[in-house]
Design an enzyme around this catalytic site. Structure first.
Site, PDB file in Angstrom:
ATOM      1  N   HIS A 289       0.827  -1.217   0.000  1.00 51.93           N
ATOM      2  CA  HIS A 289       0.000   0.000   0.000  1.00 51.93           C
ATOM      3  C   HIS A 289       0.855   1.258   0.000  1.00 51.93           C
ATOM      4  CE1 HIS A 289       0.275   0.854   4.420  1.00 51.93           C
ATOM      5  NE2 HIS A 289       0.270  -0.457   4.563  1.00 51.93           N
ATOM      6  N   GLU A 335      -4.969   1.953   3.186  1.00 55.35           N
ATOM      7  CA  GLU A 335      -4.891   0.734   3.993  1.00 55.35           C
ATOM      8  C   GLU A 335      -4.973   1.074   5.472  1.00 55.35           C
ATOM      9  OE1 GLU A 335      -3.176  -2.621   6.296  1.00 55.35           O
ATOM     10  OE2 GLU A 335      -2.449  -0.562   6.211  1.00 55.35           O
ATOM     11  N   ASP A 363       3.327  -6.442   3.329  1.00 51.65           N
ATOM     12  CA  ASP A 363       3.001  -5.364   4.281  1.00 51.65           C
ATOM     13  C   ASP A 363       3.475  -5.729   5.681  1.00 51.65           C
ATOM     14  OD1 ASP A 363       2.011  -3.006   5.323  1.00 51.65           O
ATOM     15  OD2 ASP A 363      -0.051  -3.753   5.492  1.00 51.65           O
TER      16      ASP A 363
END
Lengths: 471, 471
Positions: A289, A335, A363
């Protein structure tokens, strides 16, 4: 990385179930000889990808690209012009990189702004407490809130001492167990205390180690109780307030927060592709993200994940490779504020779920990689394990369960496989959501290795004859 | 802990010389059989001290006393009411502890105040840079200073690029080598840059590791050049500015500092004793400094050192022991601003140098101890090594060279032996002079061990027939 306590608890439970199930079944799925041979045939390409990334034109490229990007734009919170400017520039960079179908997919995102925020200990002595308001928190009245504080070490203690909470600032000082467990205090603390009449909450930073560094993050109000201002304080100050309370001192705190939620704005998921030569409408997605919290540089969370995903496409393109199906990069937006970007993407594209072979998301750090985490059918896992053999030379061949991430987990509903990066991220929560999330946390050579792992999996899966089998 | 680069360089050189000399001499000094027997006779007392400190009434006492103290008073910079209030209370505590001759010895100390301070990157993007003004720095004009910045990685680069410095803010970003080496940029950076017309300097924090935590400390103006404002920035921001400059970006920074030096005020060295039964005018000194920087809690630097020194006397008193000569606790004032407290103490008492057996100072951490550092004659060192044998059971028997500290090194001129604590302080400079210097850095059991080491050495040396031999 935003993990709600509930989501993570479910994920852990499903992991345990998978483990039990995999232990119960006595036979591993057997891949066809053809499939094993097909995958083995990628060994030369895998070596080229690794060389390109470690010592070729790709060496240090993802680190240098990321440094230039985050140095220029800084942190990129949803709703901010920082984020939108950085997306504009990212679209330009992806076009410059010669990728296909570069575009932004519009998303309505939340727009929370921090504003000025101050916490001062007034009694038993005057001291400034370093705070970071929590995402979605309301602000204080203009004059701030001045109230005595009570320190709670757990939700159990809150229940036991609920009569002491009215008109007080509740300080939560839970011992750090693990992020998924302890984050409950950050996510739900304000509403749990508001239920008993608290006027504000201060939550000890959710992390295992700190050098007086507060960590922000999302919190969620329960609509059945008043929304009260909430912020995190440092581990050190939480412990100090705890000791002072135990010593019988009266704690008085002044809190001032300008935090507010503005009307939603339009942001974008950033998309680029290498179009497939045979099945262009089938896709393998690599992602991270682009948005971040509004502190530090958003270099680790999740600049690193977004940039090794871009790098995977860059490597494939740089080597002149074209897979049979489309290799798609998505840099998610929003996000941190709850995953609205990836949710809207899912809603828009879920009807094509059968054309998605797999979605990768990075992530949870881009430190030294040792393999991949995977969620999907046992047969699909066996295919990933076979691909993992192409990464033995860089010690990244392992395949573990529980792959995925906030932005790709939506696809589990359609049984689409998801995966994430297994890496030495033991110190991830030292920096997470804090001013410590800067380029200094990252390492160019570790990012090279992560990029190579990402590119090998993505390319091979995009080039195999079939999309991954569902469960 | 304040170490000027020069002082430390001399200390290192003298260490190397001592090492060469000790290697060159083929015979170790031999202690008399009587002295060896006398010291061995303390083995029972040493065990009592260790038990008292680790599991008896002294267990966790130094940690708990320190926590209560620093939680109540916070950081204690020279000239501040925090420091004077804390000294008042310390005198009360020492009296309550039943120690002899509790008093403050007045000292004129500097009074520098930080005031508000802000650094903002204006170009190539807007960002707040976390800073801490350096001790003795002047402030900026009321409107602040707005100027382009140049980044220097070394004094050599400053000399090479001196023509680019005029009217600029100089950012020093030296690689951290070690504290004594790299601190030169903090101590002398402002004047080195001012010589070529710089209007302010920002120095990368002197430390090996950071989570976006600036570290303050003393700096010294060269009177031959204009005094310009100077502050430290974080390692992370220094590296970011460095990358931006290398990328060809123009760096513009706005700096605002209210720092100023006020007239000197009266402070006190805090003194307490256990009066000697046979040679009351002869002394063994245990010490640490009570002042600290104005950030964090001053728990590590040097609350820990001051409180294990108090604890040494508490243990001896608690066990009902009275040594032949006086055991004196000194908690120095104004160490951080240059050691004026200890310097005035030395000037006032140096005529009694022959009555000082040894001065101990703990100012480099109170982490897990493994022995003692010592400066003095070879014969005196042999005596300390013999005493060290009383600490074998807690793995703290080693005696190394280069003992001492800013507050006791004055006494080397009179050849009085000095010693300090050898402890696992590998992370000392992670927290030093920063908001990270809090109780969270310290550990009760490690402080128990340090207190025991301190008490055994201090008591035995105060109770032997003679003061330590000079070189």
């Amino acid at each position: 990385l935003f993990i709600s306590a509930t989501m993570e608890a479910l994920s852990i439970l499903s992991g345990i179930l998978l483990l039990l199930l995999s232990g119960a079944q006595s036979h591993e799925p057997v891949l066809s000889e053809k499939l094993i041979r097909d995958i083995s045939n990628y060994s030369e390409i895998a070596l080229k990808i690794i060389d390109y990334s470690l010592t070729g034109p790709g060496a240090n490229q993802s680190y240098n690209r990321l440094a230039t990007f985050v140095d220029r734009y800084g942190p990129r919170l949803s709703g901010s012009s920082n984020l939108e400017d950085s997306i504009d520039h990212m679209l330009y960079l992806l076009q410059q990189d010669g990728l296909d179908n570069v575009h932004g997919e519009e998303v309505n995102v939340t727009h929370w702004v921090r504003g000025k925020e101050i916490a001062q200990l007034l009694e038993p002595r005057s001291a400034e407490l370093s705070i970071l308001g929590l995402g979605s928190s309301v602000g204080t009245p203009e004059e701030g809130i001045t109230a005595d504080a009570v320190v709670m070490r757990s939700f159990d203690e809150l229940e036991e001492r609920k009569d002491e909470v009215k008109d007080r600032i509740v300080v939560f000082n839970p011992t750090y167990v693990s992020y998924p467990v302890t984050v409950a205090y950050r996510v739900n603390g304000a509403s749990r205390a508001s239920k008993y009449g608290a006027v504000a909450t201060l939550i000890r930073t959710v992390g295992p180690f700190s050098i007086y560094s507060p960590h922000t993050g999302m919190q969620v109000y329960n609509s059945s109780v008043p929304a009260i201002p909430t912020a995190c304080i440092t581990i050190e100050d939480a412990n100090m307030l705890d000791r002072l309370e135990r010593a019988g001192e009266r704690l008085t705190i002044h809190l001032y927060m300008e935090a507010q939620t503005l009307p939603m704005v339009i942001s974008r998921n950033t998309v680029a592709e290498i179009k497939g030569s045979v099945y262009p409408d089938q896709v393998v997605v690599v992602s991270g993200h682009l948005d971040s919290w509004d502190v530090g540089q958003g270099a680790m969370d999740d600049g690193g994940g977004a940039f090794i995903s871009w790098q995977a496409l860059s490597i494939v393109k740089g080597l002149g490779l074209t897979p049979k199906r489309t290799l798609r990069l998505v840099m998610w937006t929003d996000e941190e504020a709850g995953g609205i970007g990836s949710q809207q993407y899912y809603q828009r594209h879920r009807e094509d779920a059968d054309k998605y072979s797999i979605l990768f998301e990075s992530d949870e750090g881009v430190f030294l990689p040792y393999g991949i985490l995977f969620s999907g059918s046992a047969e699909a896992k066996a295919i990933l394990q076979q691909i993992g053999q192409l990464l033995v030379s860089i010690n990244a061949s392992e395949v573990y369960d529980n792959g995925g991430g906030t932005d790709v987990d939506w696809w589990r509903e359609e049984k689409v496989p998801t995966a994430s990066l297994a890496n030495h991220n033991e110190h991830y929560f030292w920096y997470h959501h804090s001013n410590g999330d800067t380029m200094d946390v990252l390492d160019p050579e570790e990012m090279n290795l992560c990029s190579a792992v990402w590119a090998v999996y993505a390319y091979v899966l995009a080039d195999l004859d079939d999309v991954l089998p569902r469960g």
